[in-house]
Design an enzyme around this catalytic site. Structure first.
Site, PDB file in Angstrom:
ATOM      1  N   GLU A  47       0.840  -1.203   0.000  1.00  0.00           N
ATOM      2  CA  GLU A  47       0.000   0.000   0.000  1.00  0.00           C
ATOM      3  C   GLU A  47       0.875   1.253   0.000  1.00  0.00           C
ATOM      4  O   GLU A  47       1.920   1.292   0.639  1.00  0.00           O
ATOM      5  CB  GLU A  47      -0.907   0.011   1.229  1.00  0.00           C
ATOM      6  CG  GLU A  47      -2.041  -0.989   1.179  1.00  0.00           C
ATOM      7  CD  GLU A  47      -2.976  -0.846   2.364  1.00  0.00           C
ATOM      8  OE1 GLU A  47      -2.787   0.104   3.163  1.00  0.00           O
ATOM      9  OE2 GLU A  47      -3.894  -1.677   2.501  1.00  0.00           O
ATOM     10  N   GLN A 105      -3.682   2.297 -25.016  1.00  0.00           N
ATOM     11  CA  GLN A 105      -5.019   1.696 -24.959  1.00  0.00           C
ATOM     12  C   GLN A 105      -6.059   2.805 -25.075  1.00  0.00           C
ATOM     13  O   GLN A 105      -6.849   3.058 -24.166  1.00  0.00           O
ATOM     14  CB  GLN A 105      -5.189   0.914 -23.651  1.00  0.00           C
ATOM     15  CG  GLN A 105      -4.216  -0.251 -23.510  1.00  0.00           C
ATOM     16  CD  GLN A 105      -4.502  -1.081 -22.283  1.00  0.00           C
ATOM     17  OE1 GLN A 105      -5.643  -1.428 -21.998  1.00  0.00           O
ATOM     18  NE2 GLN A 105      -3.454  -1.405 -21.530  1.00  0.00           N
ATOM     19  N   LYS A 203       4.479  -0.821 -42.281  1.00  0.00           N
ATOM     20  CA  LYS A 203       4.661  -2.133 -41.647  1.00  0.00           C
ATOM     21  C   LYS A 203       3.329  -2.855 -41.540  1.00  0.00           C
ATOM     22  O   LYS A 203       2.275  -2.240 -41.356  1.00  0.00           O
ATOM     23  CB  LYS A 203       5.298  -1.973 -40.266  1.00  0.00           C
ATOM     24  CG  LYS A 203       4.473  -1.210 -39.245  1.00  0.00           C
ATOM     25  CD  LYS A 203       5.247  -1.055 -37.944  1.00  0.00           C
ATOM     26  CE  LYS A 203       4.428  -0.248 -36.926  1.00  0.00           C
ATOM     27  NZ  LYS A 203       5.186   0.023 -35.691  1.00  0.00           N
ATOM     28  N   ASP A 233       9.597   0.716 -27.084  1.00  0.00           N
ATOM     29  CA  ASP A 233       9.355  -0.228 -25.988  1.00  0.00           C
ATOM     30  C   ASP A 233      10.408  -1.332 -26.015  1.00  0.00           C
ATOM     31  O   ASP A 233      11.452  -1.230 -25.384  1.00  0.00           O
ATOM     32  CB  ASP A 233       7.937  -0.787 -26.106  1.00  0.00           C
ATOM     33  CG  ASP A 233       7.484  -1.508 -24.845  1.00  0.00           C
ATOM     34  OD1 ASP A 233       8.337  -1.816 -23.993  1.00  0.00           O
ATOM     35  OD2 ASP A 233       6.285  -1.764 -24.691  1.00  0.00           O
TER      36      ASP A 233
END
Length: 342
Positions: A47, A105, A203, A233
């Site tokens: 936490e 996303q 691509k 990435d």
């Protein structure tokens, strides 16, 4: 009570960038601008706990916290810090998120999948944050996910300054390359700034993370190619694109990528690739492996973020920083003054 000075607070995601922003703001303000004394730590069960040791009542607060790896921990740190400041009666809370995690996303690509970028935007708004300052969102429309002001800075003015410096101002044999069709607008903007032509690598993917084939659109023979993108990435696609450009006749391949996520084998791939250099920014704190890689360089974003924060605090234009005349003074000392002579 009117806020007298902007105040900065940082989580654990990128303390070095937060310190650099504070130092830059100190130079501009002529007085010390440090980070608010606070502790952001974890209990044994994971936490997150935040305690602010300074009075922030009525202050204009800026939380510097990219939501990079580990994305969930850093996002929760941001939300908990915002809640602590809101409950401490801060006048306004601005989230400075140099790298906005979950930005990839941003839409439903298949049935029964989430739009997580929108969910994160809702969480940020519910945490008491009133404004967001970020850099190179993966998709510009993410700004519309927020029902609050969002200032999206661009790395291309910084990259243009670096390219002009590295190539001695001679753009006659330089070509800017977009690694996919979706990044054409970003590549075109940089190409316009440095006065270079534009090419595209088309691509095709069979599935996520795997590229089936690449085709170069445009003549790159005899050119020094500069690939520009927002995120690197695992660097698999980037290194493959560099190989395809070299096979098409490019003499050199350089890459300018805003956010160096650099997951898994990324550093090893870049080091062993045909790329002469990979230039990333410090929106994500560089690992030791990245810093030690001979063909990776990190350019600073602190001068631009520091001036943006001051402009927000003063109520003046942030978009003015995209202009050459406004950018050069804040990067004075890092590059020669004459590099923007075109």
């Amino acid at each position: 009570m009117a806020a007298q000075d902007p105040k900065l607070i940082s989580g654990n995601a990128n303390k070095s960038l937060a310190d650099a922003i504070g130092k830059r703001m100190s130079m501009h303000r002529g007085m010390q601008v440090g980070l608010v004394d606070a502790r952001v730590e974890r209990f044994n069960d994971g936490e997150i706990f935040v305690e602010v040791f300074e009075n922030v009542r009525g202050e204009d607060m800026f939380i510097i916290q990219p939501t990079s790896k580990p994305a969930n921990d850093n996002l929760m740190e941001l939300l908990v810090m915002a809640d602590a400041l809101r409950r401490s009666s801060a006048a306004r809370i601005t989230a400075v998120i140099p790298y906005f995690g979950y930005a990839r996303q941003d839409r439903r690509t298949k049935a029964r999948t989430p739009i997580t970028a929108k969910l994160v935007a809702n969480m940020i708004a519910s945490g008491g944050i009133e404004r967001v300052l970020t850099m190179d969102l993966h998709a510009a429309q993410i700004q519309g996910f927020f029902d609050m002001p969002v200032d999206n800075l661009y790395a291309s003015p910084i990259f243009a300054l670096d390219i002009l410096h590295q190539f001695g101002g001679d753009m006659s044999d330089v070509m800017v390359v977009s690694p996919d069709v979706g990044g054409v607008a970003r590549a075109r903007e940089l190409a316009t700034r440095i006065g270079a032509p534009l090419s595209i690598v088309d691509k095709r993917r069979e599935k996520a993370g795997e590229v089936a084939g690449m085709t170069v659109i445009g003549d790159v023979s005899g050119k020094k190619c500069v690939i520009v993108d927002d995120i690197v990435d695992t660097a698999g696609t980037l290194c493959k694109a560099a190989e395809v450009l070299t096979e098409a006749g490019a003499t050199e391949v350089h890459s300018y990528i805003t956010h160096g996520v650099m997951s898994g084998p990324a550093v090893e791939r870049v080091e062993n690739s045909v790329m002469k250099s990979l230039v990333i920014t410090d929106t994500i704190e560089a690992t030791e492996a990245v810093n030690n890689c001979p063909n990776i360089r990190v350019v600073p974003t602190a001068p631009m973020f520091a001036q943006s924060i001051l402009n927000i605090w003063n109520g003046t234009s942030v978009s003015s920083l995209f202009d050459t005349a406004s950018l050069v003074p804040i990067y004075e000392g890092l590059y020669p003054k004459g590099m923007w002579g075109r």
